[in-house]
Design an enzyme around this catalytic site. Structure first.
Site, PDB file in Angstrom:
ATOM      1  N   SER A   1       2.393  -3.830   7.607  1.00 10.17           N
ATOM      2  CA  SER A   1       1.082  -4.011   7.091  1.00 10.17           C
ATOM      3  C   SER A   1      -0.427  -2.681   7.535  1.00 10.17           C
ATOM      4  CB  SER A   1      -0.027  -4.517   6.767  1.00 10.17           C
ATOM      5  OG  SER A   1      -1.246  -4.970   6.000  1.00 10.17           O
TER       6      SER A   1
ATOM      7  N   ASP B   1      -0.387  -7.341   0.895  1.00  8.15           N
ATOM      8  CA  ASP B   1      -0.060  -6.461   1.262  1.00  8.15           C
ATOM      9  C   ASP B   1       1.794  -6.126   1.672  1.00  8.15           C
ATOM     10  OD1 ASP B   1       0.510  -3.116   1.364  1.00  8.15           O
ATOM     11  OD2 ASP B   1      -0.146  -3.486   3.237  1.00  8.15           O
TER      12      ASP B   1
ATOM     13  N   HIS C   1       0.572  -1.273   0.347  1.00  8.40           N
ATOM     14  CA  HIS C   1       0.301  -0.356  -0.149  1.00  8.40           C
ATOM     15  C   HIS C   1       0.991   1.237  -0.197  1.00  8.40           C
ATOM     16  CE1 HIS C   1       0.894  -0.400   4.415  1.00  8.40           C
ATOM     17  NE2 HIS C   1       0.498   0.390   4.450  1.00  8.40           N
TER      18      HIS C   1
ATOM     19  N   SER D   1       4.399   1.889   8.930  1.00 15.56           N
ATOM     20  CA  SER D   1       4.181   0.806   7.317  1.00 15.56           C
ATOM     21  C   SER D   1       5.134   1.049   6.371  1.00 15.56           C
ATOM     22  CB  SER D   1       3.428   1.703   6.410  1.00 15.56           C
ATOM     23  OG  SER D   1       1.734   1.791   6.497  1.00 15.56           O
TER      24      SER D   1
ATOM     25  N   GLY E   1       3.417   6.164   9.488  1.00 15.70           N
ATOM     26  CA  GLY E   1       4.314   5.926   9.084  1.00 15.70           C
ATOM     27  C   GLY E   1       5.171   4.423   9.298  1.00 15.70           C
TER      28      GLY E   1
END
Length: 378
Positions: free
Chosen positions: A347, A251, A222, A332, A330
């Site tokens: 994720s 993801d 993402h 991620s 952030g």
């Protein structure tokens, strides 16, 4: 300033590691040790012993799975003991011989896995909602197989419990084969548009690097789409998204870095040197796990379930690992690891690191296998 100097400040793994300490099974990195003391309430001896036991547990589980055969109903760690569910009492002695503790269960794992797969087809196969908010408000946050409970668990908002029960019935599960877990909020992704020492996508949103591979690094899907640019906080070119999957089956993403980038097998320890990564041996349910991210640094907790399907506003994602570790926007794409073994990339989830939370990660071995990549190790 040359690119390598900028890369030294990136939030997670990659480019230059200065004076990074080595790590053995008997010598946990100070940053991991600090996080395990804070988040898991362990002292130095307990933390070191736990990581060593959990590494050995993975080998025990592999052997137990083989001898149990079709009777195997999952494995998990509890108080340092490897438990293996079996549906056939006759397999108990063979499982015990591997060093695991057999637990007789009634629900067949293959039936639970089929029910989860059927849910994936029902929910993920639906036409995309025109309004993403409507999708998020469906009230089903996630679902996964809890091997210790020997049930499929559906997490939902309190007012969606009936919806969860109906879904379970639709895939052929009896009340003894599923459970409904109430959550306060729906999961969300951990990307943000605020600044920080990480990498930026198309000059705007920020994510954290997961792990270096021989031609770049892996992160969350993402975070960017194929063709999106990845830059340092100072705008220096870092690379380009070559592959990305989100939502749906994963993801995950792979960023191919620019020529001359130094790729190393370390994770940012945030103030106590970098953490060496030596492999990607998958840890069991119940094992400790830590993560590193550009917003909140290093935090630790426990693996709660594998193969979870999560309902984000953007759509469902399957195959994620569920944990009780906190994370914030952030973080991620950032690194997950057990000791020196890479586990995955962040994720999304719910909650935060002030009040606690639940976070999901994409297993790293699936990323490596899917894109044919090789992990860089220290």
């Amino acid at each position: 300033m040359e690119l390598s100097k900028y890369l030294a400040f990136l939030a997670v793994v990659l480019p230059i590691a200065y004076g990074a300490p080595t790590q053995t099974s008997n010598n946990l990195h100070p940053r991991i040790l600090e996080a395990m003391k804070r988040d898991l309430g362990l002292n130095t001896v307990e933390a070191t012993a736990r990581v060593a036991r959990e590494l050995q547990a993975s080998e025990v589980i592999d052997k137990a799975r083989t001898v149990a055969g079709s009777s195997f109903a999952g494995a998990w760690l509890e108080s340092g003991v490897v438990h293996v569910g079996v549906t056939d009492h006759a397999k108990a002695d063979e499982v015990t011989a591997t060093g695991a503790t057999p637990v007789l269960v009634s629900n067949d794992l293959s039936k639970l896995e089929k029910a989860k797969a059927d849910l994936d087809k029902m929910l993920i196969g639906q036409p995309k909602a025109r309004d993403v908010v409507a999708r998020a408000n469906s009230g089903i946050a996630s679902y996964y197989i809890d091997v210790a409970a020997n049930k499929l668990i559906i997490s939902s908002l309190a007012d969606s419990r009936a919806n969860a029960e109906q879904l379970a019935a639709q895939v052929g599960l009896s009340p003894a084969e599923f459970g409904v877990r109430t959550v306060q909020t729906m999961p969300s992704l951990r990307a943000t548009v605020t600044g920080g020492d990480a990498y930026y996508i198309d000059g705007s949103s920020r994510c954290s690097i997961g792990f270096a591979v021989t031609t770049g690094f892996v992160s969350a899907g993402h975070c960017g789409q194929p063709g999106s640019s990845a830059t340092t906080s100072d705008g220096e070119p870092l690379g380009t998204f070559a592959e990305s999957i989100f939502p749906g089956s994963a993801d995950m993403s792979y960023v191919e870095t620019v020529q001359g980038t130094e790729l190393t097998g370390y994770v940012d320890g945030y103030g106590q040197g970098d953490i060496a990564i030596s492999g990607s041996r998958e840890s069991a349910v119940g094992a400790s796990v830590c993560r590193s991210g550009s917003t909140t640094g290093v935090h630790c907790g426990t693996i709660e379930a594998k193969g979870a399907t999560v309902n984000y506003p953007e759509g469902y994602v399957v195959g994620l690992t569920q944990t009780n570790v906190c994370a914030e926007p952030g973080d991620s794409g950032g690194s997950w690891f057990s000791g020196s073994q890479a586990q995955g990339v962040t994720s999304g989830g719910s909650g935060d690191c002030s009040s606690g939370g639940e976070t999901y990660f994409q297993p790293v071995n699936e990323i490596l296998q899917n894109y044919g990549l090789t992990l860089v190790t220290a």
